[in-house]
Scaffold this motif. Structure first.
Motif, short mmCIF file in Angstrom:
data_model
loop_
_atom_site.label_atom_id
_atom_site.label_comp_id
_atom_site.label_asym_id
_atom_site.label_seq_id
_atom_site.Cartn_x
_atom_site.Cartn_y
_atom_site.Cartn_z
N ASN A 1 0.83 -1.38 -0.17
CA ASN A 1 0.07 -0.04 0.01
C ASN A 1 1.05 1.24 0.22
OD1 ASN A 1 -2.16 1.54 0.11
ND2 ASN A 1 -3.21 0.53 1.90
N GLU A 2 0.79 2.33 1.00
CA GLU A 2 1.45 3.43 1.03
C GLU A 2 3.00 3.11 1.11
OE1 GLU A 2 2.02 6.29 0.96
OE2 GLU A 2 2.71 7.17 2.75
N LEU A 3 3.79 4.03 0.38
CA LEU A 3 5.36 3.61 0.22
C LEU A 3 6.00 5.13 0.65
CD1 LEU A 3 5.20 2.25 -3.59
CD2 LEU A 3 5.04 1.14 -1.34
N GLU A 4 7.20 4.75 0.87
CA GLU A 4 8.09 6.00 1.37
C GLU A 4 9.53 5.44 1.16
OE1 GLU A 4 8.55 9.65 3.37
OE2 GLU A 4 7.40 8.92 1.96
N TYR A 5 10.20 6.26 0.57
CA TYR A 5 11.63 6.02 0.01
C TYR A 5 12.50 6.64 1.24
CZ TYR A 5 15.66 5.24 -3.13
OH TYR A 5 16.89 4.85 -3.40
N ILE A 6 13.29 5.72 1.96
CA ILE A 6 14.19 6.27 2.90
C ILE A 6 15.57 5.83 2.85
CG2 ILE A 6 14.17 6.25 5.44
CD1 ILE A 6 11.30 5.82 5.74
N ASN A 7 16.49 6.43 2.90
CA ASN A 7 17.88 6.03 2.65
C ASN A 7 18.17 4.80 1.68
OD1 ASN A 7 18.55 8.02 4.94
ND2 ASN A 7 18.10 6.87 6.39
N TRP B 1 -1.35 -4.02 3.52
CA TRP B 1 -2.67 -3.83 3.97
C TRP B 1 -3.38 -4.86 4.93
CZ3 TRP B 1 -7.57 -5.84 1.62
CH2 TRP B 1 -8.71 -4.98 2.13
N GLN B 2 -4.00 -4.23 5.79
CA GLN B 2 -4.54 -5.08 6.65
C GLN B 2 -3.47 -5.79 7.68
OE1 GLN B 2 -7.40 -5.15 7.42
NE2 GLN B 2 -8.66 -5.01 5.48
N LYS B 3 -2.36 -5.44 7.58
CA LYS B 3 -1.26 -5.76 8.52
C LYS B 3 -0.52 -4.62 9.25
CE LYS B 3 -1.51 -10.03 7.79
NZ LYS B 3 -2.33 -10.81 9.00
N ASP B 4 -0.33 -4.57 10.52
CA ASP B 4 0.10 -3.55 11.34
C ASP B 4 1.68 -3.63 11.22
OD1 ASP B 4 -2.09 -2.35 11.95
OD2 ASP B 4 -2.40 -3.64 13.89
N ALA B 5 2.17 -3.45 10.00
CA ALA B 5 3.63 -4.00 9.78
C ALA B 5 4.40 -3.29 8.53
CB ALA B 5 3.83 -5.35 9.71
N ILE B 6 5.35 -3.20 8.42
CA ILE B 6 5.99 -2.31 7.32
C ILE B 6 7.12 -3.19 6.70
CG2 ILE B 6 7.26 -0.37 6.62
CD1 ILE B 6 5.84 1.47 8.62
N ALA B 7 7.17 -3.49 5.61
CA ALA B 7 8.21 -4.14 4.73
C ALA B 7 9.44 -3.17 4.39
CB ALA B 7 7.72 -5.06 3.69
N VAL B 8 10.47 -3.39 4.50
CA VAL B 8 11.69 -2.67 4.16
C VAL B 8 12.24 -3.27 2.68
CG1 VAL B 8 13.87 -1.50 4.29
CG2 VAL B 8 12.16 -1.59 6.24
N LYS C 1 16.10 2.73 0.65
CA LYS C 1 14.99 1.68 0.54
C LYS C 1 13.78 2.03 0.23
CE LYS C 1 18.84 -0.87 1.43
NZ LYS C 1 19.30 -2.06 0.60
N ILE C 2 12.99 1.21 0.19
CA ILE C 2 11.29 1.57 0.25
C ILE C 2 10.62 0.77 1.15
CG2 ILE C 2 9.24 1.09 -1.31
CD1 ILE C 2 10.72 1.05 -3.68
N TYR C 3 10.35 1.70 2.01
CA TYR C 3 9.30 1.16 3.14
C TYR C 3 8.02 1.23 2.95
CZ TYR C 3 12.96 2.13 6.77
OH TYR C 3 14.22 2.14 7.25
#
Length: 349
Positions: free
Chosen positions: A270-276, A284-291, A278-280
């Motif tokens: 779902n929502e993405l953010e580029y940080i250092n 969806w439906q998980k209280d987790a973020i994949a790096v 890597k893509i965070y």
């Protein structure tokens, strides 16, 4: 169960993905011999492609293709070895065109390339908590010039706006036409890009004035979910395991990666953010973020934020969604759909 598969369960919550295509007899004259193929291949491995010839035809030569790109040829029925290190994760489509007696015939096979990376379980620390609008169905979150911007979904109530994150006060808001369901946003080259969910329409605004400059139509039959950028290209999720690379100048999708944790595809990104580098990605439906490694698609880290749930009391609060990196503080801001709080966190191994 291997550690990386255990961690993948945090993202999946489902049965791990099975093995690749092992079907036989798709060609009456020749087949690609998969008798020695493993269930999955790893990027550091090679696939040795050979031809089974049940009718004992006199083979002149064989041309070999991977994902419709010719990668080599051999005289007679000699096996061909292909290194997988430069291939994207996911399914690889093998084809052998066999030439015999002035004729030719194709044999095909599908294999699956999985990740060999063991994700790290990341830790987080909440350093601040701020108010968040409980009417905001959060789709995108991003800092630009020190100001936090948020986009939301729901037809008839989709918008993006600048916010004083410390107080929750709205600075300026841009509403989408009521027929659109808003999705992710990102700032690049002095523009704001915004996606719609199923309407296959994107919007481009001036970053300073927030005035709409143009709309564009998706050039692929995909949905619009999250969006981020690396300063040169935009990355988009579509609700599957794919993250697409888009040229911001032409709005054309030019490449994609498939996201894997071990043997498992990580879908509904779902929502993405580029940080250092890597893509965070929210799952969806998980209280987790994949790096995620933006080149290979391998999940390198997992940030389990389920502990934030105990701080959320609003009855309508939905899934974790929204990741914004603040380069001034070097911290990450996270929230969720209809959450009454937004959390500023630091992340460590």
């Amino acid at each position: 169960m291997k550690k990386h598969n255990f961690l993948a369960v945090i993202l999946l919550g489902t049965t791990l993905i099975g093995c690749g295509d092992k079907n036989k007899g798709e060609n009456s004259l020749f087949n690609i011999d998969d008798s020695a193929f493993p269930a999955h291949f790893l990027p550091q491995e090679a696939v040795s492609i050979g031809i089974s010839n049940p009718n004992s035809k006199e083979i002149d030569s064989v041309a070999y293709f991977v994902n419709d790109k010719k990668v080599g040829s051999k005289k007679g029925n000699e096996k061909f070895k292909f290194e997988l290190k430069d291939q994207r994760l996911g399914y690889q489509y093998l084809k052998a065109t066999v030439y015999f007696g002035g004729n030719s015939s194709d044999a095909t096979k599908r294999i699956e390339l999985i990740s060999s990376v063991e994700p790290k379980l990341l830790n987080y620390k909440v350093v601040n908590t701020y108010p968040h609008d409980t009417k905001a169905f959060t789709e995108g979150l991003e800092f630009y010039d020190g100001v936090l911007y948020e986009s939301t979904g729901q037809k008839g109530d989709s918008y993006f706006r600048s916010v004083d994150y410390k107080t929750g006060k709205v600075i300026k808001q841009v509403d989408l036409p009521k027929e659109y369901f808003g999705e992710g946003i990102t700032f690049i080259n002095g523009k704001v890009f915004q996606l719609s969910w199923q309407e296959k329409t994107g919007f481009i605004y001036d970053a300073k004035t927030l005035k709409l400059e143009k709309t564009f139509t998706y050039d692929k039959e995909i949905e619009g979910w999250g969006m981020t950028n690396d300063g040169k290209y935009i990355y988009r999720s579509d609700g599957t395991e794919k993250i697409w690379k888009m040229d911001p100048e032409t709005q054309k999708l030019i490449d994609y990666i498939n996201v894997y944790s071990g043997t498992s595809k990580i879908k509904v990104l779902n929502e993405l953010e580029y940080i250092n580098g890597k893509i965070y990605a929210n799952v969806w439906q998980k209280d987790a973020i994949a790096v995620i490694n933006p080149t290979s698609g391998a999940v390198e880290g997992i940030l389990n934020l389920s502990g934030l749930r105990k701080f959320i009391k609003h009855p309508e609060a939905e899934v974790l969604n929204g990741i914004a990196y603040n380069p001034q503080t070097k911290t990450i801001f996270v929230t969720g759909k209809y959450w009454e709080k937004m959390f500023e966190i630091t992340v460590s191994e």
